[in-house]
Design a protein around this motif. Sequence first.
Motif, PDB file in Angstrom:
ATOM      1  N   PRO A  59       0.832  -1.208   0.000  1.00  0.00           N
ATOM      2  CA  PRO A  59       0.000   0.000   0.000  1.00  0.00           C
ATOM      3  C   PRO A  59       0.862   1.251   0.000  1.00  0.00           C
ATOM      4  CG  PRO A  59       0.029  -0.982   2.167  1.00  0.00           C
ATOM      5  CD  PRO A  59       0.807  -1.904   1.274  1.00  0.00           C
ATOM      6  N   GLN A  60       0.384   2.285  -0.641  1.00  0.00           N
ATOM      7  CA  GLN A  60       1.046   3.584  -0.664  1.00  0.00           C
ATOM      8  C   GLN A  60       0.180   4.551   0.141  1.00  0.00           C
ATOM      9  OE1 GLN A  60       4.110   4.084  -2.148  1.00  0.00           O
ATOM     10  NE2 GLN A  60       3.995   1.872  -2.364  1.00  0.00           N
ATOM     11  N   LEU A  61       0.706   5.017   1.248  1.00  0.00           N
ATOM     12  CA  LEU A  61      -0.065   5.894   2.125  1.00  0.00           C
ATOM     13  C   LEU A  61       0.015   7.334   1.652  1.00  0.00           C
ATOM     14  CD1 LEU A  61       1.003   4.436   5.578  1.00  0.00           C
ATOM     15  CD2 LEU A  61      -1.100   4.006   4.332  1.00  0.00           C
ATOM     16  N   ALA A  62      -1.098   8.052   1.792  1.00  0.00           N
ATOM     17  CA  ALA A  62      -1.160   9.474   1.454  1.00  0.00           C
ATOM     18  C   ALA A  62      -1.256  10.281   2.746  1.00  0.00           C
ATOM     19  CB  ALA A  62      -2.365   9.752   0.572  1.00  0.00           C
ATOM     20  N   ASP A  63      -0.559  11.422   2.786  1.00  0.00           N
ATOM     21  CA  ASP A  63      -0.527  12.237   4.005  1.00  0.00           C
ATOM     22  C   ASP A  63      -1.907  12.740   4.406  1.00  0.00           C
ATOM     23  OD1 ASP A  63       2.153  11.978   4.568  1.00  0.00           O
ATOM     24  OD2 ASP A  63       2.737  13.718   3.376  1.00  0.00           O
ATOM     25  N   ALA A  64      -2.731  13.115   3.456  1.00  0.00           N
ATOM     26  CA  ALA A  64      -4.060  13.642   3.784  1.00  0.00           C
ATOM     27  C   ALA A  64      -4.927  12.579   4.449  1.00  0.00           C
ATOM     28  CB  ALA A  64      -4.733  14.166   2.524  1.00  0.00           C
ATOM     29  N   ALA A  65      -4.900  11.361   3.934  1.00  0.00           N
ATOM     30  CA  ALA A  65      -5.692  10.283   4.537  1.00  0.00           C
ATOM     31  C   ALA A  65      -5.158   9.923   5.917  1.00  0.00           C
ATOM     32  CB  ALA A  65      -5.676   9.061   3.617  1.00  0.00           C
ATOM     33  N   VAL A  66      -3.855   9.958   6.073  1.00  0.00           N
ATOM     34  CA  VAL A  66      -3.240   9.664   7.372  1.00  0.00           C
ATOM     35  C   VAL A  66      -3.647  10.718   8.393  1.00  0.00           C
ATOM     36  CG1 VAL A  66      -1.022   9.612   8.563  1.00  0.00           C
ATOM     37  CG2 VAL A  66      -1.325   8.327   6.457  1.00  0.00           C
ATOM     38  N   ASP A  67      -3.618  11.992   8.015  1.00  0.00           N
ATOM     39  CA  ASP A  67      -4.035  13.070   8.924  1.00  0.00           C
ATOM     40  C   ASP A  67      -5.486  12.906   9.357  1.00  0.00           C
ATOM     41  OD1 ASP A  67      -1.608  14.399   8.994  1.00  0.00           O
ATOM     42  OD2 ASP A  67      -2.105  15.704   7.300  1.00  0.00           O
ATOM     43  N   ARG A  68      -6.367  12.648   8.403  1.00  0.00           N
ATOM     44  CA  ARG A  68      -7.793  12.499   8.718  1.00  0.00           C
ATOM     45  C   ARG A  68      -8.044  11.312   9.637  1.00  0.00           C
ATOM     46  NH1 ARG A  68      -8.409  13.675   3.294  1.00  0.00           N
ATOM     47  NH2 ARG A  68      -8.728  11.464   2.822  1.00  0.00           N
ATOM     48  N   ALA A  69      -7.441  10.173   9.324  1.00  0.00           N
ATOM     49  CA  ALA A  69      -7.661   8.968  10.131  1.00  0.00           C
ATOM     50  C   ALA A  69      -7.119   9.137  11.551  1.00  0.00           C
ATOM     51  CB  ALA A  69      -7.007   7.762   9.460  1.00  0.00           C
ATOM     52  N   ALA A  70      -5.947   9.751  11.700  1.00  0.00           N
ATOM     53  CA  ALA A  70      -5.362   9.952  13.029  1.00  0.00           C
ATOM     54  C   ALA A  70      -6.196  10.926  13.857  1.00  0.00           C
ATOM     55  CB  ALA A  70      -3.926  10.458  12.903  1.00  0.00           C
ATOM     56  N   ALA A  71      -6.643  12.018  13.241  1.00  0.00           N
ATOM     57  CA  ALA A  71      -7.458  12.998  13.970  1.00  0.00           C
ATOM     58  C   ALA A  71      -8.804  12.406  14.368  1.00  0.00           C
ATOM     59  CB  ALA A  71      -7.650  14.249  13.118  1.00  0.00           C
ATOM     60  N   ASP A  72      -9.393  11.626  13.485  1.00  0.00           N
ATOM     61  CA  ASP A  72     -10.679  10.998  13.797  1.00  0.00           C
ATOM     62  C   ASP A  72     -10.538  10.013  14.951  1.00  0.00           C
ATOM     63  OD1 ASP A  72     -13.451  10.395  13.361  1.00  0.00           O
ATOM     64  OD2 ASP A  72     -12.795   8.522  12.421  1.00  0.00           O
ATOM     65  N   TRP A  73      -9.501   9.184  14.907  1.00  0.00           N
ATOM     66  CA  TRP A  73      -9.288   8.206  15.987  1.00  0.00           C
ATOM     67  C   TRP A  73      -9.012   8.898  17.313  1.00  0.00           C
ATOM     68  CZ3 TRP A  73      -9.964   3.206  16.928  1.00  0.00           C
ATOM     69  CH2 TRP A  73      -9.383   2.696  18.098  1.00  0.00           C
ATOM     70  N   ALA A  74      -8.160   9.897  17.304  1.00  0.00           N
ATOM     71  CA  ALA A  74      -7.799  10.580  18.556  1.00  0.00           C
ATOM     72  C   ALA A  74      -9.003  11.294  19.161  1.00  0.00           C
ATOM     73  CB  ALA A  74      -6.665  11.566  18.314  1.00  0.00           C
TER      74      ALA A  74
END
Length: 148
Positions: free
Chosen positions: A76-91
């Motif tokens: 998988p190739q991770l994108a910074d925008a998706a990583v930011d959204r997923a981390a903020a949502d989880w936190a």
Amino acid sequence: MTRLLRRLRREEDGSTLLLTIGFAALALALIIAVTAATSLLIERRRLFSVADGAALAAAEAFALEQVRFDGTDATPQLADAAVDRAAADWASRAGGDLTEVRVDGAAADARSATVSVSSAWHPPVVSLLLPEGIRLDVTSTARAVFVD
């Protein structure tokens, strides 16, 4: 007058009370410090749990279109925008009982996500010996795995 001073120097009445008060104050300060240190350790571990979950959610935040196949392995190739959204949502969901939880940074390289989360900590008993509160920062990294 000098006779009174000599007698007071020889007699030890009241010395035990003074020592007892001093040791009681020392014991109270020690109990407050140990309580605050234990509270800080527990709060840091809870924050690490939130950061670990946020990093894992961020590492798994990829669409099937972002999976590259090189002939033998799918990565998988991770994108910074998706990583930011997923981390903020989880936190925001997992850190509900922590004070002032925020994601300070979320970054992705080719296969892993690194998330920095911070929270405010306040000691259970505020005293002159301890601060009124500090900011705790933790960082966690999780690797994206695609099993075909």
